[in-house]
Design a protein around this motif. Structure first.
Motif, PDB file in Angstrom:
ATOM      1  N   THR A 131       0.854  -1.187   0.000  1.00  0.00           N
ATOM      2  CA  THR A 131       0.000   0.000   0.000  1.00  0.00           C
ATOM      3  C   THR A 131       0.890   1.238   0.000  1.00  0.00           C
ATOM      4  OG1 THR A 131      -1.708  -1.160   1.234  1.00  0.00           O
ATOM      5  CG2 THR A 131      -1.837   1.242   1.225  1.00  0.00           C
ATOM      6  N   THR A 139       3.538   9.201  -1.824  1.00  0.00           N
ATOM      7  CA  THR A 139       4.259   9.127  -3.104  1.00  0.00           C
ATOM      8  C   THR A 139       4.885  10.465  -3.478  1.00  0.00           C
ATOM      9  OG1 THR A 139       2.176   9.618  -4.239  1.00  0.00           O
ATOM     10  CG2 THR A 139       2.766   7.283  -4.032  1.00  0.00           C
ATOM     11  N   ARG A 142      -5.207  12.010  -6.824  1.00  0.00           N
ATOM     12  CA  ARG A 142      -3.909  11.408  -7.152  1.00  0.00           C
ATOM     13  C   ARG A 142      -2.783  12.444  -7.185  1.00  0.00           C
ATOM     14  NH1 ARG A 142      -5.879   8.544 -12.528  1.00  0.00           N
ATOM     15  NH2 ARG A 142      -6.452  10.744 -12.769  1.00  0.00           N
ATOM     16  N   LEU A 157       5.989   1.233 -11.119  1.00  0.00           N
ATOM     17  CA  LEU A 157       5.239   2.357 -10.573  1.00  0.00           C
ATOM     18  C   LEU A 157       6.224   3.426 -10.125  1.00  0.00           C
ATOM     19  CD1 LEU A 157       2.581   0.322  -8.558  1.00  0.00           C
ATOM     20  CD2 LEU A 157       2.068   1.938 -10.405  1.00  0.00           C
ATOM     21  N   THR A 214       7.410   6.825  -8.055  1.00  0.00           N
ATOM     22  CA  THR A 214       7.118   7.441  -6.753  1.00  0.00           C
ATOM     23  C   THR A 214       8.084   8.598  -6.483  1.00  0.00           C
ATOM     24  OG1 THR A 214       6.549   6.931  -4.447  1.00  0.00           O
ATOM     25  CG2 THR A 214       8.572   5.934  -5.310  1.00  0.00           C
ATOM     26  N   HIS A 266      -0.773  14.104 -12.438  1.00  0.00           N
ATOM     27  CA  HIS A 266      -1.063  12.691 -12.707  1.00  0.00           C
ATOM     28  C   HIS A 266      -1.734  12.459 -14.060  1.00  0.00           C
ATOM     29  CE1 HIS A 266      -1.500   8.522 -11.144  1.00  0.00           C
ATOM     30  NE2 HIS A 266      -2.338   8.496 -12.145  1.00  0.00           N
ATOM     31  N   ASP A 292       3.171   3.107 -14.627  1.00  0.00           N
ATOM     32  CA  ASP A 292       2.150   4.035 -14.167  1.00  0.00           C
ATOM     33  C   ASP A 292       2.710   4.884 -13.029  1.00  0.00           C
ATOM     34  OD1 ASP A 292      -0.360   5.229 -14.286  1.00  0.00           O
ATOM     35  OD2 ASP A 292      -1.329   3.279 -14.537  1.00  0.00           O
ATOM     36  N   ALA A 325       2.426   5.961  -9.317  1.00  0.00           N
ATOM     37  CA  ALA A 325       1.777   5.535  -8.071  1.00  0.00           C
ATOM     38  C   ALA A 325       1.062   6.735  -7.464  1.00  0.00           C
ATOM     39  CB  ALA A 325       2.813   4.985  -7.101  1.00  0.00           C
ATOM     40  N   TYR A 326       0.081   6.467  -6.626  1.00  0.00           N
ATOM     41  CA  TYR A 326      -0.604   7.551  -5.912  1.00  0.00           C
ATOM     42  C   TYR A 326      -0.944   7.059  -4.504  1.00  0.00           C
ATOM     43  CZ  TYR A 326      -4.607   4.896  -7.709  1.00  0.00           C
ATOM     44  OH  TYR A 326      -5.462   3.883  -8.035  1.00  0.00           O
ATOM     45  N   LEU A 369      -2.938   3.732  -3.179  1.00  0.00           N
ATOM     46  CA  LEU A 369      -2.920   2.633  -4.150  1.00  0.00           C
ATOM     47  C   LEU A 369      -2.413   1.355  -3.477  1.00  0.00           C
ATOM     48  CD1 LEU A 369      -2.988   1.566  -7.141  1.00  0.00           C
ATOM     49  CD2 LEU A 369      -0.622   2.353  -7.328  1.00  0.00           C
ATOM     50  N   THR A 370      -3.116   0.274  -3.731  1.00  0.00           N
ATOM     51  CA  THR A 370      -2.724  -1.028  -3.185  1.00  0.00           C
ATOM     52  C   THR A 370      -2.483  -1.995  -4.339  1.00  0.00           C
ATOM     53  OG1 THR A 370      -3.912  -0.711  -1.122  1.00  0.00           O
ATOM     54  CG2 THR A 370      -3.577  -2.963  -1.793  1.00  0.00           C
ATOM     55  N   VAL A 371      -1.375  -2.722  -4.284  1.00  0.00           N
ATOM     56  CA  VAL A 371      -1.090  -3.709  -5.319  1.00  0.00           C
ATOM     57  C   VAL A 371      -0.658  -5.027  -4.675  1.00  0.00           C
ATOM     58  CG1 VAL A 371      -0.499  -2.229  -7.280  1.00  0.00           C
ATOM     59  CG2 VAL A 371       1.218  -2.703  -5.581  1.00  0.00           C
TER      60      VAL A 371
END
Ligand SMILES: [Zn+2]
Ligand SMILES: [Zn+2]
Ligand SMILES: [Zn+2]
Length: 251
Positions: free
Chosen positions: A4, A8, A30, A218, A220, A228, A240, A242-243, A246-248
């Motif tokens: 998470t 960023t 974002r 991502l 950062t 964004h 992409d 990140a913001y 954001l969870t990956v």
């Protein structure tokens, strides 16, 4: 493993105090970037990479109720000033395991001298210091510390399985590049478009991404130069921005 993004933004955050540029005035959530840090959750354990200046706000909005450790990349203010704000978790759950290289510990010991000196007061941070000297296992994860260059300062990047976190650098040495192949996710510093003595430009980050070929990347540690929705449309498909929030999921 779930990652998470707690923050960023670059060291001053976005919006920057006193700035009325398009990004700082943006209504897009974002474009609201707290200082850079991630929360990693795995098999019921949770730990941070860096304790940012905004840790208190990040912990409250993310609902962090317990931490099992903090890995530090370096001792710049934006990456470690939140350690003091983790005290409620220490009071509740006991001393917090903190991991850093010897050079980062030198900075942390100076900044948090009051936590390392004998004190009659119960309110100081309670830390269990661990010195990083090579790869180690943390909560069942294989953590490989790697060195990147942040102006004159060596900064610790972390490879954890097929995930790597590479913040605050303007150069990735050859030997570190060779440890960053075969990634599922690379998180990498991309400050702005214009050259900077201690951070990557967007083009430099994209150059490393092209070379290291992670499945996803991502960006950062982003400044207000990058808005964004304007920049994200011009990035390669696997990249992409990140913001916060954001969870990956990473293997
Ligand atoms: Zn930073
Ligand atoms: Zn601005
Ligand atoms: Zn830094």
């Amino acid at each position: 493993m779930r990652i998470t993004f707690l923050g960023t933004g670059t060291s001053v955050g976005v919006p920057a105090v006193g700035c009325e540029c398009e990004t700082c005035l943006s209504e897009d959530p974002r474009d609201k970037r707290l200082r850079t840090s991630v929360l990693i959750e795995h098999h019921g354990y949770s730990f941070l990479i860096d304790a940012s200046t905004d840790f208190r706000q990040q912990a409250l909005r993310t609902g962090i109720k317990q931490l099992d450790g903090i890995l530090f990349t370096h001792a710049h203010a934006d990456h470690c000033f939140g350690l003091d704000d983790a005290r409620p978790l220490m009071f509740r759950h006991g001393p917090l395991a903190c991991f850093a290289t010897e050079s980062t510990w030198q900075g942390l010991r100076r900044i948090y001298a009051y936590a390392f000196e004998p004190s009659p007061y119960p309110g100081v941070p309670r830390i269990v210091p661990h010195r990083i000297e090579g790869a180690f296992t943390l909560f069942g994860l294989n953590v490989r510390p790697l060195t990147v260059i942040h102006g004159e300062l060596p900064v610790t990047a972390f490879r954890i399985g097929e995930f790597a976190y590479v913040t605050d650098c303007n150069e990735i040495p050859e030997e570190t590049c060779s440890e960053l192949l075969g990634l599922d996710l690379l998180v990498i510093d991309a400050l702005r478009f214009k050259a900077h003595p201690t951070h990557m430009t967007l083009d430099q980050s994209l150059g490393y991404i092209e070379r290291l070929k992670p499945r996803r990347a991502l960006l950062t540690h982003i400044s207000h130069d990058i808005k964004h929705n304007v920049t994200s449309g011009h990035l390669p498909a696997e990249v992409d921005i990140a913001y916060d929030g954001l969870t990956v999921e990473v293997n």
